[in-house]
Design a protein around this motif. Structure first.
Motif, PDB file in Angstrom:
ATOM      1  N   ASN B  46      17.993 -11.647   1.343  1.00 28.82           N
ATOM      2  CA  ASN B  46      18.712 -12.355   0.284  1.00 28.82           C
ATOM      3  C   ASN B  46      19.968 -11.590  -0.123  1.00 28.82           C
ATOM      4  OD1 ASN B  46      19.104 -14.382  -1.567  1.00 28.82           O
ATOM      5  ND2 ASN B  46      17.848 -13.411  -3.140  1.00 28.82           N
ATOM      6  N   VAL B  47      19.871 -10.270  -0.131  1.00 24.79           N
ATOM      7  CA  VAL B  47      21.052  -9.467  -0.469  1.00 24.79           C
ATOM      8  C   VAL B  47      22.149  -9.717   0.562  1.00 24.79           C
ATOM      9  CG1 VAL B  47      21.934  -7.112  -0.620  1.00 24.79           C
ATOM     10  CG2 VAL B  47      19.736  -7.680  -1.636  1.00 24.79           C
ATOM     11  N   VAL B  48      21.744  -9.749   1.849  1.00 23.85           N
ATOM     12  CA  VAL B  48      22.737  -9.867   2.917  1.00 23.85           C
ATOM     13  C   VAL B  48      23.295 -11.288   2.987  1.00 23.85           C
ATOM     14  CG1 VAL B  48      23.146  -9.508   5.371  1.00 23.85           C
ATOM     15  CG2 VAL B  48      21.479  -8.099   4.179  1.00 23.85           C
ATOM     16  N   LEU B  90      16.419   6.200   5.529  1.00 25.42           N
ATOM     17  CA  LEU B  90      17.627   6.803   6.076  1.00 25.42           C
ATOM     18  C   LEU B  90      18.009   6.148   7.409  1.00 25.42           C
ATOM     19  CD1 LEU B  90      19.346   9.213   5.056  1.00 25.42           C
ATOM     20  CD2 LEU B  90      18.308  10.535   6.901  1.00 25.42           C
ATOM     21  N   LEU B  91      17.006   6.023   8.284  1.00 27.83           N
ATOM     22  CA  LEU B  91      17.271   5.424   9.593  1.00 27.83           C
ATOM     23  C   LEU B  91      17.782   3.994   9.464  1.00 27.83           C
ATOM     24  CD1 LEU B  91      14.387   6.563  11.954  1.00 27.83           C
ATOM     25  CD2 LEU B  91      16.826   6.989  12.183  1.00 27.83           C
ATOM     26  N   ALA B  92      17.167   3.237   8.561  1.00 28.44           N
ATOM     27  CA  ALA B  92      17.582   1.843   8.385  1.00 28.44           C
ATOM     28  C   ALA B  92      19.008   1.776   7.869  1.00 28.44           C
ATOM     29  CB  ALA B  92      16.632   1.137   7.436  1.00 28.44           C
ATOM     30  N   ALA B  93      19.318   2.635   6.895  1.00 29.17           N
ATOM     31  CA  ALA B  93      20.671   2.624   6.348  1.00 29.17           C
ATOM     32  C   ALA B  93      21.679   2.973   7.435  1.00 29.17           C
ATOM     33  CB  ALA B  93      20.771   3.613   5.191  1.00 29.17           C
ATOM     34  N   VAL B  94      21.330   3.984   8.247  1.00 30.08           N
ATOM     35  CA  VAL B  94      22.249   4.389   9.312  1.00 30.08           C
ATOM     36  C   VAL B  94      22.402   3.277  10.342  1.00 30.08           C
ATOM     37  CG1 VAL B  94      22.519   5.972  11.256  1.00 30.08           C
ATOM     38  CG2 VAL B  94      21.890   6.854   9.023  1.00 30.08           C
ATOM     39  N   SER B  95      21.284   2.660  10.751  1.00 28.01           N
ATOM     40  CA  SER B  95      21.428   1.589  11.748  1.00 28.01           C
ATOM     41  C   SER B  95      22.164   0.401  11.149  1.00 28.01           C
ATOM     42  CB  SER B  95      20.072   1.185  12.342  1.00 28.01           C
ATOM     43  OG  SER B  95      19.146   0.947  11.336  1.00 28.01           O
ATOM     44  N   GLY B  96      21.987   0.165   9.847  1.00 29.55           N
ATOM     45  CA  GLY B  96      22.748  -0.887   9.194  1.00 29.55           C
ATOM     46  C   GLY B  96      24.242  -0.621   9.297  1.00 29.55           C
ATOM     47  N   VAL B  97      24.625   0.627   9.080  1.00 32.55           N
ATOM     48  CA  VAL B  97      26.053   0.975   9.149  1.00 32.55           C
ATOM     49  C   VAL B  97      26.553   0.906  10.598  1.00 32.55           C
ATOM     50  CG1 VAL B  97      27.723   2.826   8.817  1.00 32.55           C
ATOM     51  CG2 VAL B  97      26.025   2.360   7.061  1.00 32.55           C
ATOM     52  N   ILE B  98      25.698   1.402  11.524  1.00 36.89           N
ATOM     53  CA  ILE B  98      26.128   1.417  12.925  1.00 36.89           C
ATOM     54  C   ILE B  98      26.412   0.007  13.426  1.00 36.89           C
ATOM     55  CG2 ILE B  98      25.320   1.808  15.291  1.00 36.89           C
ATOM     56  CD1 ILE B  98      23.953   4.305  14.310  1.00 36.89           C
ATOM     57  N   ALA B 171      14.737  -4.667  -8.142  1.00 34.70           N
ATOM     58  CA  ALA B 171      15.952  -4.048  -7.617  1.00 34.70           C
ATOM     59  C   ALA B 171      16.985  -5.109  -7.248  1.00 34.70           C
ATOM     60  CB  ALA B 171      15.611  -3.189  -6.406  1.00 34.70           C
ATOM     61  N   VAL B 172      16.542  -6.137  -6.526  1.00 32.00           N
ATOM     62  CA  VAL B 172      17.495  -7.141  -6.048  1.00 32.00           C
ATOM     63  C   VAL B 172      18.062  -7.951  -7.213  1.00 32.00           C
ATOM     64  CG1 VAL B 172      17.746  -9.216  -4.655  1.00 32.00           C
ATOM     65  CG2 VAL B 172      16.536  -7.252  -3.736  1.00 32.00           C
ATOM     66  N   SER B 173      17.230  -8.286  -8.195  1.00 35.61           N
ATOM     67  CA  SER B 173      17.781  -9.096  -9.281  1.00 35.61           C
ATOM     68  C   SER B 173      18.748  -8.261 -10.124  1.00 35.61           C
ATOM     69  CB  SER B 173      16.672  -9.704 -10.133  1.00 35.61           C
ATOM     70  OG  SER B 173      15.952  -8.690 -10.778  1.00 35.61           O
ATOM     71  N   ARG B 174      18.444  -6.979 -10.284  1.00 37.20           N
ATOM     72  CA  ARG B 174      19.384  -6.139 -11.033  1.00 37.20           C
ATOM     73  C   ARG B 174      20.685  -5.951 -10.256  1.00 37.20           C
ATOM     74  NH1 ARG B 174      16.874  -3.743 -15.626  1.00 37.20           N
ATOM     75  NH2 ARG B 174      18.897  -2.830 -16.006  1.00 37.20           N
ATOM     76  N   LEU B 206      29.261  -3.483   4.000  1.00 35.77           N
ATOM     77  CA  LEU B 206      28.398  -2.447   4.581  1.00 35.77           C
ATOM     78  C   LEU B 206      27.276  -2.093   3.623  1.00 35.77           C
ATOM     79  CD1 LEU B 206      30.552   0.209   6.421  1.00 35.77           C
ATOM     80  CD2 LEU B 206      28.838  -1.328   7.330  1.00 35.77           C
ATOM     81  N   LEU B 207      27.607  -2.024   2.360  1.00 43.29           N
ATOM     82  CA  LEU B 207      26.610  -1.696   1.349  1.00 43.29           C
ATOM     83  C   LEU B 207      25.518  -2.777   1.340  1.00 43.29           C
ATOM     84  CD1 LEU B 207      26.106   0.445  -0.782  1.00 43.29           C
ATOM     85  CD2 LEU B 207      27.123  -1.077  -2.464  1.00 43.29           C
ATOM     86  N   ALA B 208      25.947  -4.040   1.338  1.00 40.05           N
ATOM     87  CA  ALA B 208      24.978  -5.141   1.340  1.00 40.05           C
ATOM     88  C   ALA B 208      24.087  -5.047   2.574  1.00 40.05           C
ATOM     89  CB  ALA B 208      25.710  -6.487   1.331  1.00 40.05           C
ATOM     90  N   TYR B 209      24.715  -4.794   3.698  1.00 37.08           N
ATOM     91  CA  TYR B 209      23.991  -4.729   4.955  1.00 37.08           C
ATOM     92  C   TYR B 209      22.969  -3.603   4.933  1.00 37.08           C
ATOM     93  CZ  TYR B 209      23.974  -6.616   9.591  1.00 37.08           C
ATOM     94  OH  TYR B 209      23.619  -7.280  10.708  1.00 37.08           O
ATOM     95  N   SER B 210      23.398  -2.439   4.424  1.00 37.72           N
ATOM     96  CA  SER B 210      22.500  -1.284   4.407  1.00 37.72           C
ATOM     97  C   SER B 210      21.375  -1.456   3.408  1.00 37.72           C
ATOM     98  CB  SER B 210      23.286  -0.020   4.067  1.00 37.72           C
ATOM     99  OG  SER B 210      24.144   0.277   5.121  1.00 37.72           O
ATOM    100  N   ILE B 211      21.673  -2.020   2.247  1.00 43.04           N
ATOM    101  CA  ILE B 211      20.611  -2.207   1.258  1.00 43.04           C
ATOM    102  C   ILE B 211      19.581  -3.199   1.796  1.00 43.04           C
ATOM    103  CG2 ILE B 211      20.122  -3.203  -1.004  1.00 43.04           C
ATOM    104  CD1 ILE B 211      22.662  -1.878  -2.014  1.00 43.04           C
ATOM    105  N   GLY B 212      20.072  -4.277   2.420  1.00 41.88           N
ATOM    106  CA  GLY B 212      19.148  -5.224   3.039  1.00 41.88           C
ATOM    107  C   GLY B 212      18.292  -4.537   4.091  1.00 41.88           C
ATOM    108  N   ALA B 213      18.915  -3.691   4.898  1.00 39.03           N
ATOM    109  CA  ALA B 213      18.196  -2.992   5.964  1.00 39.03           C
ATOM    110  C   ALA B 213      17.123  -2.081   5.390  1.00 39.03           C
ATOM    111  CB  ALA B 213      19.175  -2.174   6.806  1.00 39.03           C
TER     112      ALA B 213
END
Lengths: 301, 333
Positions: B46-48, B90-98, B171-174, B206-213
């Motif tokens: 939903n974030v993404v 950490l891994l998810a955030a990094v792969s989200g950015v990659i 977290a998501v609603s905030r 990128l932030l949206a993508y990483s938070i979703g990841a």
């Protein structure tokens, strides 16, 4: 040397299937900007209809169908699946022509589920063996074997693509298609029956995919109701590779992808085949999103 | 008044979720657990898709990243479950950015295809690498323990994922109501205007993508210990599609809608189980019909979105349940 030649020919056959399916993708995308996820399932449906017709013709595989029989079945499958494609457009996509992109995409996924599981209900979820034996003999060229079947399949594919090219460049409907791809609203103002042309596009796309389906079924020997999904993705890759919306691009993209995949399989093993295709897709999109033959498109988002 | 009623309803729902395991048999408890997994995954997506308007067709890949991180660290290196969580994040955030960094400049449907290809690549990697146990996956993942208590019963995992679901929803609603969330929505509505207003769209995307990841990978971690065995089959394209469907059916960007969508996507096929062969067919038709007649989802978010910008006086006369009268303003294009 013989390995290079063998890979080349195998890649050409796979590429011919990809090209035929990619054409449907690229035509639909070019005209209504829709990623038709259900397109791969039309390929699958073509394979199944061809299978049933052939089984019926040969009496459940008891006798062999002649070349003429196969030809008739081929054309009939193309016709039937083309009609299914038109039906899908009429029922599912036309009401959403002006809807947001995501809605149409979801609809396409719904249609894809419908076609897959509808096929499963009609034919059962089994793997079917195609009731044709294509000749495995052929020419020996520098150590590589090129079968008559392979040459035949490539020839039929090229013939279909040539016919499509003639249709698009020489007929009034082809002209209308090209015009709609440029500007749909202006076409409507000029009195072109846009819906009819779009329906025709779906018919042609569907029947080309069905042709590929029948040929792939006969070439690989087995079919199942989920075979359309991954090949649909590959064909899309081919369409993007060539430049989506461009018809010669789709043909070229299909052949290039087939070649890459066969070479990749040869180098790093069969289980990595799909990784080669998708990595290629991502690379192309990142480095040259317009594809090999695509034109620069203005940002829409 | 309305705020209070809503708060009351939320607490009531949470209470129902807490006492649920005592009222249902094991089968339905399992279904409820699955629903909660989907609630977490769908909030992440939903974030993404809902907030930032980035169409992601390979979301199950992040689910896989979390599940495999936990699975490998716990079976091969004997880590504690709780320690694997930060690594997975950490891994998810990094792969989200990659995957995000080079592709987020692309047009929307190209992005969809790239994420789809990324999802397939992760799945094929899982099938072919030795460390991920190839096609048979990883099995014998140990049970996590909390203090001296080992989580092993069905109830335990239900509560564990319930905790994650509640945290994800909060977290998501905030996030949605924060400055960042508003920036995402501006980007979704009009990227160029957002940029002109001083929003760094690449960074925000990128932030949206990483938070979703990250949210998706956390669901994966819990999934690994709950099932105690994971296989590439759980992270297929179909899984990504089902998560996306739940988000779209419920209503893009709408927190309660997405929860409802998650429940529907899991429970409806279970209810249709008597129609075994027909259920995906029915599902497909339902999707098409839904997109034609109610594309904004069952519980659209626009009322909430409008409410933030309108004066209380304007809102007073309006009943929250009639959202369909409000013009549809949140579209992906």
């Amino acid at each position: 040397m013989e390995i290079i030649l063998q890979t080349l020919v195998d890649g050409l056959v796979v590429g011919a299937f990809y090209s035929l399916i990619a054409l449907g993708y690229t035509m639909v995308y070019g005209i209504i900007k829709l990623l038709n996820f259900a397109h791969g399932d039309l390929y699958m449906l073509g394979a199944f209809i061809g299978f049933s017709l052939l089984s019926w013709l040969t009496g459940d595989g008891a006798s062999a169908a002649g070349l003429l029989g196969i030809g008739v079945v081929f054309l009939l499958s193309m016709l039937l699946v083309g009609l299914v494609g038109m039906g899908v457009e009429r029922l599912a996509y036309r009401p959403l022509l002006t809807a947001p992109r995501l809605s149409i995409l979801i609809t396409a996924i719904g249609v894809s589920l419908f076609l897959e599981y509808g096929t499963m209900i009609i034919w059962s979820p089994n793997v079917f063996v195609y009731p044709v034996q294509l000749p495995q003999t052929g020419w020996q060229v520098m150590g590589a074997t090129i079968t008559y079947t392979q040459v035949g399949l490539i020839a039929v594919s090229c013939l279909l693509m040539y016919a499509l090219n003639l249709f698009i460049h020489r007929t009034i409907y082809g002209k209308a298609m090209r015009a709609i791809a440029l500007d749909q609203t202006a076409c409507q103002l000029m009195g072109i029956d846009v819906h009819r042309v779009i329906a025709l596009t779906f018919f042609i796309g569907g029947s080309l995919a069905a042709g590929a389906g029948v040929m792939a079924g006969a070439y690989y020997g087995t079919i199942n109701f989920l075979m359309g999904f991954i090949i649909g993705l590959k064909a899309f890759t081919a369409a993007v590779l060539g430049g989506i919306g461009s018809i010669p691009g789709a043909m070229l993209g299909g052949f290039v992808l087939g070649m890459f995949e066969t070479v990749g399989t040869f180098w790093i093993g069969g289980s990595w085949k799909d990784v080669v295709a998708f990595s290629l897709l991502i690379l192309i999109l990142v480095l040259k999103p317009t594809g090999i033959m695509g034109e620069k498109v203005t940002e829409r988002m | 008044m309305k705020q209070q009623a809503r708060r009351l309803l939320q607490i009531l729902l949470l209470l129902v979720a807490i006492v649920l395991p005592f009222g249902v048999n094991n089968y339905w408890l399992d279904v409820a657990t699955l629903v909660l997994f989907y609630v977490v995954l769908c909030q992440g997506l939903n974030v993404v898709v809902g907030f930032a308007g980035l169409l992601d067709l390979g979301y199950a890949a992040f689910f896989a990243v979390g599940a495999y991180t936990t699975g490998i660290l716990m079976t091969v290196y004997d880590w504690s479950f709780w320690l694997t969580l930060p690594v997975a994040v950490l891994l998810a955030a990094v792969s989200g950015v990659i995957i995000g960094a080079p592709t987020l400049r692309l047009r929307s449907d190209y992005l969809a295809i790239v994420t789809l290809g990324f999802g397939e690549i992760i799945r094929i990697l899982a099938i072919n690498l030795d460390i991920t146990g190839s096609a048979s996956g990883i099995y014998g993942i140990p049970r996590p323990s909390l203090g001296g208590y080992t989580l092993s019963a069905q109830h335990d995992f239900y509560y564990l994922i319930l905790l994650f679901a509640v945290l994800a929803i909060i977290a998501v609603s905030r996030l949605g109501r924060s400055r960042i969330g508003r920036a995402w929505m501006y980007i979704r509505e009009d990227e160029d205007a957002a940029e002109a207003m001083g929003i760094n769209r690449i960074r925000m995307k990128l932030l949206a993508y990483s938070i979703g990841a990250v949210i998706g990978s956390l669901a994966g971690c819990v999934f690994a210990v709950k099932m105690s065995a994971i296989a590439p089959l759980s992270f297929s394209f179909m899984q990504s599609i089902m998560i996306l469907l739940a988000v779209v059916l419920g209503g893009l960007g709408s927190i309660p809608g997405v929860v409802l969508g998650a429940a529907l996507v899991i429970v409806l096929p279970e209810l249709l189980r008597s129609a075994e062969d027909w259920r995906y067919l029915i599902f497909g038709v339902a999707l098409v019909v839904m997109m034609i007649y109610r594309p904004q989802g069952i519980w659209p978010a626009k009322y909430e979105a409008l409410a933030e910008h309108q004066s209380p006086a304007k809102l007073a006369g309006r009943d929250g349940s009639h959202d369909e009268n409000v013009p549809h303003s949140r579209e992906l294009s």
